[in-house]
Design a protein around this motif. Sequence first.
Motif, PDB file in Angstrom:
ATOM      1  N   VAL A  56       3.890  10.367   8.583  1.00  0.00           N
ATOM      2  CA  VAL A  56       4.418  11.652   8.100  1.00  0.00           C
ATOM      3  C   VAL A  56       5.756  11.945   8.773  1.00  0.00           C
ATOM      4  CG1 VAL A  56       4.047  14.164   8.112  1.00  0.00           C
ATOM      5  CG2 VAL A  56       2.172  12.622   7.474  1.00  0.00           C
ATOM      6  N   LYS A  57       5.845  11.741  10.082  1.00  0.00           N
ATOM      7  CA  LYS A  57       7.101  11.984  10.807  1.00  0.00           C
ATOM      8  C   LYS A  57       8.196  11.028  10.329  1.00  0.00           C
ATOM      9  CE  LYS A  57       9.652  13.712  14.074  1.00  0.00           C
ATOM     10  NZ  LYS A  57      10.472  14.825  13.705  1.00  0.00           N
ATOM     11  N   ALA A  58       7.854   9.744  10.153  1.00  0.00           N
ATOM     12  CA  ALA A  58       8.834   8.762   9.666  1.00  0.00           C
ATOM     13  C   ALA A  58       9.294   9.115   8.259  1.00  0.00           C
ATOM     14  CB  ALA A  58       8.226   7.356   9.702  1.00  0.00           C
ATOM     15  N   ARG A  59       8.374   9.596   7.419  1.00  0.00           N
ATOM     16  CA  ARG A  59       8.717   9.982   6.044  1.00  0.00           C
ATOM     17  C   ARG A  59       9.651  11.200   6.039  1.00  0.00           C
ATOM     18  NH1 ARG A  59       3.687  10.480   3.792  1.00  0.00           N
ATOM     19  NH2 ARG A  59       3.617  12.659   4.391  1.00  0.00           N
ATOM     20  N   GLU A  60       9.392  12.168   6.899  1.00  0.00           N
ATOM     21  CA  GLU A  60      10.272  13.330   7.003  1.00  0.00           C
ATOM     22  C   GLU A  60      11.682  12.899   7.410  1.00  0.00           C
ATOM     23  OE1 GLU A  60       8.279  15.890   9.763  1.00  0.00           O
ATOM     24  OE2 GLU A  60       6.792  16.532   8.275  1.00  0.00           O
ATOM     25  N   TYR A  88       0.841  -1.194   0.000  1.00  0.00           N
ATOM     26  CA  TYR A  88       0.000   0.000   0.000  1.00  0.00           C
ATOM     27  C   TYR A  88       0.879   1.248   0.000  1.00  0.00           C
ATOM     28  CZ  TYR A  88       0.893  -0.391   5.020  1.00  0.00           C
ATOM     29  OH  TYR A  88       1.506  -0.522   6.231  1.00  0.00           O
ATOM     30  N   ASN A  89       0.276   2.381  -0.286  1.00  0.00           N
ATOM     31  CA  ASN A  89       0.996   3.635  -0.474  1.00  0.00           C
ATOM     32  C   ASN A  89       1.295   4.305   0.867  1.00  0.00           C
ATOM     33  OD1 ASN A  89       1.937   6.136  -1.140  1.00  0.00           O
ATOM     34  ND2 ASN A  89       0.269   6.657  -2.513  1.00  0.00           N
ATOM     35  N   VAL A  90       2.452   4.018   1.438  1.00  0.00           N
ATOM     36  CA  VAL A  90       2.848   4.681   2.690  1.00  0.00           C
ATOM     37  C   VAL A  90       3.545   6.006   2.423  1.00  0.00           C
ATOM     38  CG1 VAL A  90       3.005   2.579   4.050  1.00  0.00           C
ATOM     39  CG2 VAL A  90       5.019   3.408   2.864  1.00  0.00           C
ATOM     40  N   ILE A  91       3.988   6.211   1.204  1.00  0.00           N
ATOM     41  CA  ILE A  91       4.711   7.447   0.880  1.00  0.00           C
ATOM     42  C   ILE A  91       3.790   8.666   0.940  1.00  0.00           C
ATOM     43  CG2 ILE A  91       6.053   8.648  -0.903  1.00  0.00           C
ATOM     44  CD1 ILE A  91       7.542   6.320   0.441  1.00  0.00           C
TER      45      ILE A  91
END
Length: 120
Positions: free
Chosen positions: A31-35, A20-23
């Motif tokens: 969001v914090k992990a992506r940053e 699935y689209n976690v990006i």
Amino acid sequence: MERKNNDTYYRIHVSYEIPYNVIDSQDPGIVKARENLFANIKTCIPEKYEKFSLKLVLHQLQDTFNYLVTFSAFFRSTEGLPMEEYVCARDIKEGVQKELEDFFNSVDCEYKQINIKTFV
């Protein structure tokens, strides 16, 4: 001993299939992990390299509806010995792989690394 400019170019591709689209998720934890992922990936390539392109691309597969997450980098080394720079480029690729895998693990997303074959 004087070092010569070697002007060696490197292209790195790292790709993963995810269910699935976690990006693009808006979940605050993701969001914090992506940053953190984006900040860490930027630091994987040392400043001594001339960076032409750094991309993280998301593509949905038509057959399984899973997603491919692909990191691509294109950069140039203008100093250092060719073998030394090759080893450093390999370390950069391994660092990016680790960052992506740490991100997927932190958001509890299954992943499978996909090999990309290039035609020259």
